[in-house]
Design a protein around this motif. Sequence first.
Motif, mmCIF file in Angstrom:
data_model
loop_
_atom_site.group_PDB
_atom_site.id
_atom_site.type_symbol
_atom_site.label_atom_id
_atom_site.label_comp_id
_atom_site.label_asym_id
_atom_site.label_seq_id
_atom_site.Cartn_x
_atom_site.Cartn_y
_atom_site.Cartn_z
ATOM 1 N N ALA A 1 12.624 8.558 1.555
ATOM 2 C CA ALA A 1 11.588 7.527 1.567
ATOM 3 C C ALA A 1 11.038 7.454 0.157
ATOM 4 O O ALA A 1 11.192 8.404 -0.619
ATOM 5 C CB ALA A 1 10.483 7.890 2.553
ATOM 6 N N SER B 1 8.580 4.749 -2.890
ATOM 7 C CA SER B 1 7.766 3.552 -3.070
ATOM 8 C C SER B 1 8.603 2.351 -3.509
ATOM 9 O O SER B 1 8.156 1.223 -3.417
ATOM 10 C CB SER B 1 6.663 3.838 -4.091
ATOM 11 N N TYR C 1 13.638 5.023 4.598
ATOM 12 C CA TYR C 1 12.449 4.572 5.330
ATOM 13 C C TYR C 1 11.407 4.121 4.316
ATOM 14 O O TYR C 1 11.314 4.683 3.221
ATOM 15 C CB TYR C 1 11.850 5.731 6.133
ATOM 16 N N ASP C 2 10.607 3.135 4.697
ATOM 17 C CA ASP C 2 9.484 2.845 3.794
ATOM 18 C C ASP C 2 8.247 3.628 4.220
ATOM 19 O O ASP C 2 7.293 3.744 3.479
ATOM 20 C CB ASP C 2 9.206 1.333 3.676
ATOM 21 N N ASP C 3 8.320 4.254 5.373
ATOM 22 C CA ASP C 3 7.184 5.035 5.860
ATOM 23 C C ASP C 3 7.533 6.534 5.830
ATOM 24 O O ASP C 3 8.498 6.961 6.477
ATOM 25 C CB ASP C 3 6.893 4.570 7.299
ATOM 26 N N VAL C 4 6.765 7.291 5.062
ATOM 27 C CA VAL C 4 7.089 8.714 4.913
ATOM 28 C C VAL C 4 7.006 9.471 6.238
ATOM 29 O O VAL C 4 7.798 10.373 6.504
ATOM 30 C CB VAL C 4 6.192 9.416 3.854
ATOM 31 N N ALA C 5 6.040 9.086 7.087
ATOM 32 C CA ALA C 5 5.881 9.788 8.364
ATOM 33 C C ALA C 5 7.131 9.612 9.221
ATOM 34 O O ALA C 5 7.602 10.556 9.868
ATOM 35 C CB ALA C 5 4.643 9.269 9.087
ATOM 36 N N ALA C 6 7.699 8.432 9.183
ATOM 37 C CA ALA C 6 8.917 8.185 9.962
ATOM 38 C C ALA C 6 10.082 8.990 9.392
ATOM 39 O O ALA C 6 10.910 9.529 10.134
ATOM 40 C CB ALA C 6 9.252 6.694 9.942
ATOM 41 N N THR D 1 0.703 12.748 -0.034
ATOM 42 C CA THR D 1 1.830 12.533 0.877
ATOM 43 C C THR D 1 1.899 13.645 1.920
ATOM 44 O O THR D 1 2.099 13.393 3.107
ATOM 45 C CB THR D 1 3.155 12.474 0.084
ATOM 46 N N LYS E 1 -0.539 13.100 4.514
ATOM 47 C CA LYS E 1 -0.128 12.016 5.414
ATOM 48 C C LYS E 1 0.918 12.480 6.437
ATOM 49 O O LYS E 1 0.926 12.043 7.572
ATOM 50 C CB LYS E 1 0.447 10.887 4.557
ATOM 51 N N HIS F 1 3.120 14.922 11.417
ATOM 52 C CA HIS F 1 4.390 14.383 11.925
ATOM 53 C C HIS F 1 5.546 15.358 11.741
ATOM 54 O O HIS F 1 6.681 15.046 12.080
ATOM 55 C CB HIS F 1 4.724 13.062 11.216
#
Length: 742
Positions: A37, A39, A57-62, A82, A85, A89
Amino acid sequence: MSQRPWRKVAVLGLGLIGSSLARLLRTQDLATEIVAAGSRPATLQRGLQLGIVDAVYDDVAAAVRSADLVILAMPVAAIAPTLIKIVDHLSADAVVSDVGSVKGAIIATLRQALGEVPACFVPGHPIAGAETSGVDAGRADLFRRHKVILTPLPHTDPRALMMIEKLWRSAGAELIHMEVEAHDNILAKTSHLPHLLAFSLVDTLARESENLEIFRYAAGGFRDFTRIAASDPRMWHDIALSNRPALQAALDTFQAGLDRLRCALDAGAGEDLLQIFSRAQQAREHFTHMLAGTAYARTKTVSKTEFRVQPGACIRGRARVPGDKSISHRSIMLGAIAEGVTEVHGFLEGEDALSTLQAFRDMGVHIEGPEQGHVRVHGVGLQGLQAPVAALYLGNSGTSMRLLSGMLCGQPFSSVLTGDDSLSRRPMQRIAKPLSQMGARIDTTGDRATPPLRIHGGQTLRGIHYDMPMASAQVKSAILLAGLWAQGETSVREPAPTRDHTERMLRGFGYPLESRDGVVRLRGGGRLQATSIDVPADISSAAFFMVAASIAPGSDLLLEHVGVNPTRTGVIDILRLMGGDIEVFNQREVAGEPVADLRVRYAPLQGIDIPQDLVPLAIDEFPVLFIAAACAAGRTVLRGAEELRVKESDRIQVMADGLQALGVAAQAREDGMLIEGGRPIAGGRIDSHGDHRIAMAFAVAGLRAEGEIIIEDCANVATSFPGFAQLATDLGLQLQVLCEES
Ligand code: S3P
């Protein structure tokens, strides 16, 4: 079941470091799935295109969901936010690490936000950055032979730490553990400050009106100095701000250095400039060798040096071999603590003696040279040595370490003495024990009491009498040198005479000392007065050519200005007992040491029982004397020489192995060797175990072998005999040197 260490790895940030890690995981097949992932969508797409990640992924949690390894490879300022965040997860078995160049700020932010740093997080920092950046710049081998610093916290999960160590080991990196604060302070000086300076120099010059003109000619020094100003500005902005206090302190220290330079320039003080420049040059060279783990003066990192000798030559001509190693060491040591300037001529510019010289420079002694054997030591007196800022690195040199221990244990400051792999295996209890009896505090390392040594400063030393259990000039000298700072009388009894250069030189410096019936005594608290020293050629180096000329039919050799101190001439006596033809003439005394010229001619040798009283007087010459024995008719037996087992290598075992590899009947004994000589010597391959004297001894054996002898690991010949190969070739030996540089 998969054998791969990781199921799913999430690399957050696909820049130089992140993409290199992804490449490593992919090429070594360490993970079933690698995801990323970051930016910049274009970077992530490029990662997919390169095949180094399987999903983005654009979402780090995913991205981190169900991952068992998460690497935070983004700019420093983004690391803690990060982690905050993603923390909820993460899967239960996830291990997280980062690659940030600053650690304290990350940890502080995590503590503030989460109360404590998650136990699964192992703060890390690979020192493998480059001025190049971006996903395309990455390389799977970026970390190979680079340092990776880990700064685990007391509550870091040991399993997480182990997993991260495993990752970096697979990358071929060298792991170091450090406290967070130490990491940030060190990096501020070694990395962050130089980047700031490079940015600043380019920026400053670029602002000048004639900048175009300047840059047109800006090759060479400017280009080298400013290479790192091509680095990513955003990343360095983050680093500078995250490590502010340490960087401010580093800048202040640097500013003070600049001010000193400016003052010297303003005053036209050439001598001051010269001192600053030469100190820097010497320090630069020194740490290059420390990093390479080599002995001192090698100018390139040589990974492999091999000698190849062809049989059948003879030795003819005249030569003066380099200066005596033992005397060269002592000339610096005593010159440094004398009052006034000591002039040394004939100084051995070998790596061992240069290690001693550097150690005294590190303790604030101004030493000019060496220039063609000429050294000027500006003595600081018995109380004038200064605390070294770092560990004293003594390369391969046992003499430096043992004698220096004696000198350092009576100083007001503490010191640490380290060396290369060979020196790190050598026994130090022999000096630590008597010095402790004098009141010294010395910590050795490990069960076998080896280096590194930590010498605690500020101890009061008392003179003692010491009955030495072994005949060792190094032990004797260490005690006598400590005695200079001790209260009252220090005396040493040696079980057999050993080299007496320390005693002779102390007298030469005007220091009173008594030596009678095997006991040497002196009283502490005196003064040494600077003097002139003329170092004779080293009989231990001459010995290789004495044996070479003795065993090769047709040889006739003149060796000039050789030191023939009676505590060193065992090699002449032993060779003569074997039937060697050695003429000693032109005997004279130079600066307190006997010197002579030696003529050596070929003569058929016979095996002998080596008299035990000659053993300490020829202790360094046995490797080459074993070669003489292999060429001598009949049996040669050496006993009472167990000391050979604790030299730069185990010289009994290594010589026995080498001789046997050449088909010579050699049997190692606990305290010596038995050689049935006079039979053919075959060609073959020898491992010198990095021992200079083993390498040179087998080069000499090549004269009488039936085929080529290849000797491995010969770079350390430069510790005692720089120029050996050239001189040997000039005198007739058919020797070729093969170097592989890395
Ligand atoms: C030396 C003493 C000897 C010798 C070494 C130099 C010295 O060591 O082998 O090369 O300069 O005092 P030991 O004292 O261990 O015998």
